[in-house]
Design a protein around this motif. Structure first.
Motif, mmCIF file in Angstrom:
data_model
loop_
_atom_site.group_PDB
_atom_site.id
_atom_site.type_symbol
_atom_site.label_atom_id
_atom_site.label_comp_id
_atom_site.label_asym_id
_atom_site.label_seq_id
_atom_site.Cartn_x
_atom_site.Cartn_y
_atom_site.Cartn_z
ATOM 1 N N MET A 36 0.920 -1.301 -0.031
ATOM 2 C CA MET A 36 0.491 0.264 0.112
ATOM 3 C C MET A 36 1.132 0.960 -0.174
ATOM 4 O O MET A 36 0.522 2.524 -0.861
ATOM 5 C CB MET A 36 -1.108 -0.007 1.139
ATOM 6 C CG MET A 36 -1.925 1.188 1.235
ATOM 7 S SD MET A 36 -3.588 0.758 0.348
ATOM 8 C CE MET A 36 -3.792 2.715 0.414
ATOM 9 N N ALA A 37 1.854 0.870 0.616
ATOM 10 C CA ALA A 37 2.613 2.361 0.702
ATOM 11 C C ALA A 37 3.671 2.299 -0.411
ATOM 12 O O ALA A 37 4.200 3.640 -0.827
ATOM 13 C CB ALA A 37 4.107 1.602 1.800
ATOM 14 N N ALA A 38 3.349 1.789 -1.453
ATOM 15 C CA ALA A 38 4.225 1.470 -2.558
ATOM 16 C C ALA A 38 3.639 2.584 -3.450
ATOM 17 O O ALA A 38 3.470 2.645 -4.472
ATOM 18 C CB ALA A 38 4.762 -0.418 -2.909
ATOM 19 N N GLY A 39 2.132 2.579 -3.144
ATOM 20 C CA GLY A 39 1.345 2.650 -3.774
ATOM 21 C C GLY A 39 -0.062 1.411 -3.744
ATOM 22 O O GLY A 39 0.034 0.578 -4.745
ATOM 23 N N ASP A 40 -1.217 1.989 -4.203
ATOM 24 C CA ASP A 40 -2.923 0.775 -4.063
ATOM 25 C C ASP A 40 -2.308 0.756 -5.265
ATOM 26 O O ASP A 40 -2.666 1.387 -6.361
ATOM 27 C CB ASP A 40 -3.755 1.750 -3.467
ATOM 28 C CG ASP A 40 -5.100 1.006 -3.379
ATOM 29 O OD1 ASP A 40 -4.537 -0.325 -3.315
ATOM 30 O OD2 ASP A 40 -6.059 0.789 -3.333
ATOM 31 N N ASN A 41 -3.561 0.181 -6.374
ATOM 32 C CA ASN A 41 -3.637 -0.499 -6.957
ATOM 33 C C ASN A 41 -4.468 -1.947 -6.778
ATOM 34 O O ASN A 41 -4.743 -2.432 -6.379
ATOM 35 C CB ASN A 41 -2.409 -0.898 -8.035
ATOM 36 C CG ASN A 41 -2.414 -1.195 -9.514
ATOM 37 O OD1 ASN A 41 -2.967 -2.154 -9.874
ATOM 38 N ND2 ASN A 41 -1.152 -0.830 -10.196
ATOM 39 N N ASP A 42 -6.092 -1.714 -8.298
ATOM 40 C CA ASP A 42 -6.767 -2.874 -8.410
ATOM 41 C C ASP A 42 -6.404 -4.275 -8.351
ATOM 42 O O ASP A 42 -6.601 -4.713 -8.085
ATOM 43 C CB ASP A 42 -7.754 -1.713 -9.309
ATOM 44 C CG ASP A 42 -8.412 -1.028 -9.167
ATOM 45 O OD1 ASP A 42 -8.276 -0.901 -7.648
ATOM 46 O OD2 ASP A 42 -9.132 -0.677 -10.300
ATOM 47 N N LEU A 43 -4.601 -4.110 -9.146
ATOM 48 C CA LEU A 43 -4.601 -5.116 -9.343
ATOM 49 C C LEU A 43 -3.857 -6.154 -7.832
ATOM 50 O O LEU A 43 -3.097 -7.225 -8.359
ATOM 51 C CB LEU A 43 -3.432 -6.230 -10.174
ATOM 52 C CG LEU A 43 -4.451 -5.412 -11.379
ATOM 53 C CD1 LEU A 43 -3.412 -5.459 -12.756
ATOM 54 C CD2 LEU A 43 -4.953 -6.175 -12.146
ATOM 55 N N ASN A 44 -4.023 -5.705 -6.676
ATOM 56 C CA ASN A 44 -3.524 -5.932 -5.835
ATOM 57 C C ASN A 44 -5.017 -6.815 -4.506
ATOM 58 O O ASN A 44 -5.395 -6.385 -4.383
ATOM 59 C CB ASN A 44 -2.485 -4.460 -4.203
ATOM 60 C CG ASN A 44 -1.607 -3.964 -4.812
ATOM 61 O OD1 ASN A 44 -0.896 -5.036 -5.689
ATOM 62 N ND2 ASN A 44 -1.405 -3.254 -3.964
ATOM 63 N N TYR A 45 -4.301 -7.834 -4.469
ATOM 64 C CA TYR A 45 -5.275 -8.619 -3.750
ATOM 65 C C TYR A 45 -4.940 -8.753 -1.704
ATOM 66 O O TYR A 45 -3.524 -9.359 -1.588
ATOM 67 C CB TYR A 45 -5.235 -9.422 -4.500
ATOM 68 C CG TYR A 45 -6.506 -10.297 -3.989
ATOM 69 C CD1 TYR A 45 -8.172 -10.286 -4.224
ATOM 70 C CD2 TYR A 45 -6.546 -11.801 -2.960
ATOM 71 C CE1 TYR A 45 -9.251 -10.897 -3.772
ATOM 72 C CE2 TYR A 45 -7.767 -11.989 -2.719
ATOM 73 C CZ TYR A 45 -9.112 -11.907 -2.956
ATOM 74 O OH TYR A 45 -10.381 -12.692 -2.014
ATOM 75 N N TYR A 46 -4.778 -7.707 -1.719
ATOM 76 C CA TYR A 46 -4.765 -8.079 0.203
ATOM 77 C C TYR A 46 -5.077 -9.082 0.857
ATOM 78 O O TYR A 46 -6.339 -8.653 0.960
ATOM 79 C CB TYR A 46 -5.087 -6.207 1.183
ATOM 80 C CG TYR A 46 -4.487 -5.095 -0.103
ATOM 81 C CD1 TYR A 46 -2.998 -4.825 -0.139
ATOM 82 C CD2 TYR A 46 -5.392 -4.466 -0.553
ATOM 83 C CE1 TYR A 46 -2.283 -3.929 -0.691
ATOM 84 C CE2 TYR A 46 -4.225 -3.616 -1.542
ATOM 85 C CZ TYR A 46 -2.748 -2.945 -1.259
ATOM 86 O OH TYR A 46 -2.782 -2.400 -2.505
ATOM 87 N N LEU A 47 -4.506 -9.433 1.379
ATOM 88 C CA LEU A 47 -5.410 -11.127 2.435
ATOM 89 C C LEU A 47 -5.638 -10.254 3.799
ATOM 90 O O LEU A 47 -4.483 -9.702 3.873
ATOM 91 C CB LEU A 47 -4.616 -12.085 1.969
ATOM 92 C CG LEU A 47 -4.787 -12.876 1.074
ATOM 93 C CD1 LEU A 47 -3.863 -13.919 1.151
ATOM 94 C CD2 LEU A 47 -5.767 -13.009 0.563
ATOM 95 N N TRP A 48 -6.393 -10.546 4.397
ATOM 96 C CA TRP A 48 -7.127 -10.238 5.607
ATOM 97 C C TRP A 48 -7.500 -11.238 6.508
ATOM 98 O O TRP A 48 -8.320 -11.648 5.448
ATOM 99 C CB TRP A 48 -7.987 -9.448 5.520
ATOM 100 C CG TRP A 48 -7.783 -7.414 4.720
ATOM 101 C CD1 TRP A 48 -8.545 -6.937 4.061
ATOM 102 C CD2 TRP A 48 -6.744 -6.921 6.230
ATOM 103 N NE1 TRP A 48 -7.803 -6.055 4.624
ATOM 104 C CE2 TRP A 48 -6.748 -5.798 5.205
ATOM 105 C CE3 TRP A 48 -6.362 -7.057 7.269
ATOM 106 C CZ2 TRP A 48 -5.922 -4.765 5.400
ATOM 107 C CZ3 TRP A 48 -4.880 -5.922 7.431
ATOM 108 C CH2 TRP A 48 -4.794 -4.446 6.528
ATOM 109 N N ALA A 49 -7.072 -11.628 7.259
ATOM 110 C CA ALA A 49 -7.365 -12.809 8.317
ATOM 111 C C ALA A 49 -7.157 -14.763 7.661
ATOM 112 O O ALA A 49 -8.068 -15.188 7.488
ATOM 113 C CB ALA A 49 -8.553 -12.857 8.730
ATOM 114 N N ALA A 50 -5.975 -14.412 6.931
ATOM 115 C CA ALA A 50 -5.848 -15.534 5.948
ATOM 116 C C ALA A 50 -4.557 -16.094 6.301
ATOM 117 O O ALA A 50 -3.335 -16.826 5.104
ATOM 118 C CB ALA A 50 -6.073 -15.160 4.540
ATOM 119 N N MET A 51 -4.099 -16.137 7.580
ATOM 120 C CA MET A 51 -2.519 -16.303 7.684
ATOM 121 C C MET A 51 -1.766 -17.859 7.137
ATOM 122 O O MET A 51 -2.532 -19.123 7.213
ATOM 123 C CB MET A 51 -2.049 -16.913 8.959
ATOM 124 C CG MET A 51 -0.870 -16.519 9.506
ATOM 125 S SD MET A 51 0.122 -15.114 10.289
ATOM 126 C CE MET A 51 1.352 -15.313 10.922
#
Length: 194
Positions: A36-51
């Protein structure tokens, strides 16, 4: 005097520089903040609670979207939890998949306890044993540049453990709404939302 370690934000920004159609799956916590700090992008899939799931999600994308380079950007703690994914990836070897582990030797999300890699375990050796044709430990920005070039060339399944400083940096929080992240990612790939 200790060995100089990479700055995690600089290394991530260099990996994502001139990214084009690169699909990025981030492990939870700091790798997501770094992307995110490098720049948000629609092609980024951020995983939350998926350790432990970043490598398997990236593997699935690489298998189904072979025309695009896929980067899994995760941490050493998350990768330690998903080691079985390396064995699975090593059986299929999608040439467009790169797994990059930001390895600070600590469990950053639970209090900075020393991780197994902080005690000497080397994740790149696991990838090598799992049949990855290219597996490296990266300790300088030249290595990051080499990894980025290899990733965009889709030059074989690749694994890299980037040795980063164990700094606690300000959080750059990506969207936390998993449905929103999924739908914008699907839309960016030309699929309908669900």
């Amino acid at each position: 005097m200790g060995k100089q370690l990479l700055d995690r934000r600089a290394a991530t920004a260099a990996l994502l520089q001139d990214r084009g159609d690169l699909l990025v799956v981030t492990g939870l916590g700091s790798p997501s903040y770094d992307a995110m700090a490098a720049g948000d992008n629609d092609l980024n899939y951020y995983l939350w609670a998926a350790m432990g799931s970043a490598a398997t999600v990236g593997f699935g994308l690489a298998m189904t979207r072979r025309e695009k380079p896929v980067l899994v950007l995760t941490g050493d703690g998350e990768m330690l939890m998903g080691l079985g994914a390396l064995a699975t990836i090593g059986q299929k070897l999608p040439p467009n998949l790169t797994v990059a582990v930001l390895d600070n030797g600590h469990y950053g999300e639970t209090g900075m306890q020393k991780s197994h890699t902080g005690n000497g375990l080397e994740l790149a050796r696991f990838a090598e044993a799992a049949n990855f044709p290219w597996s490296r430990v990266i300790e300088d920005m030249d290595g990051v540049t080499e990894l980025r070039d290899r990733m965009h060339a889709k030059n074989g399944t690749s694994f890299a453990a980037l040795k980063i400083a164990a700094d606690e940096l300000p959080r750059a929080l990506p969207p936390r709404d998993a449905v929103h992240v999924r739908n914008r990612f699907r839309a960016a790939l030309g699929h309908s939302t669900i």
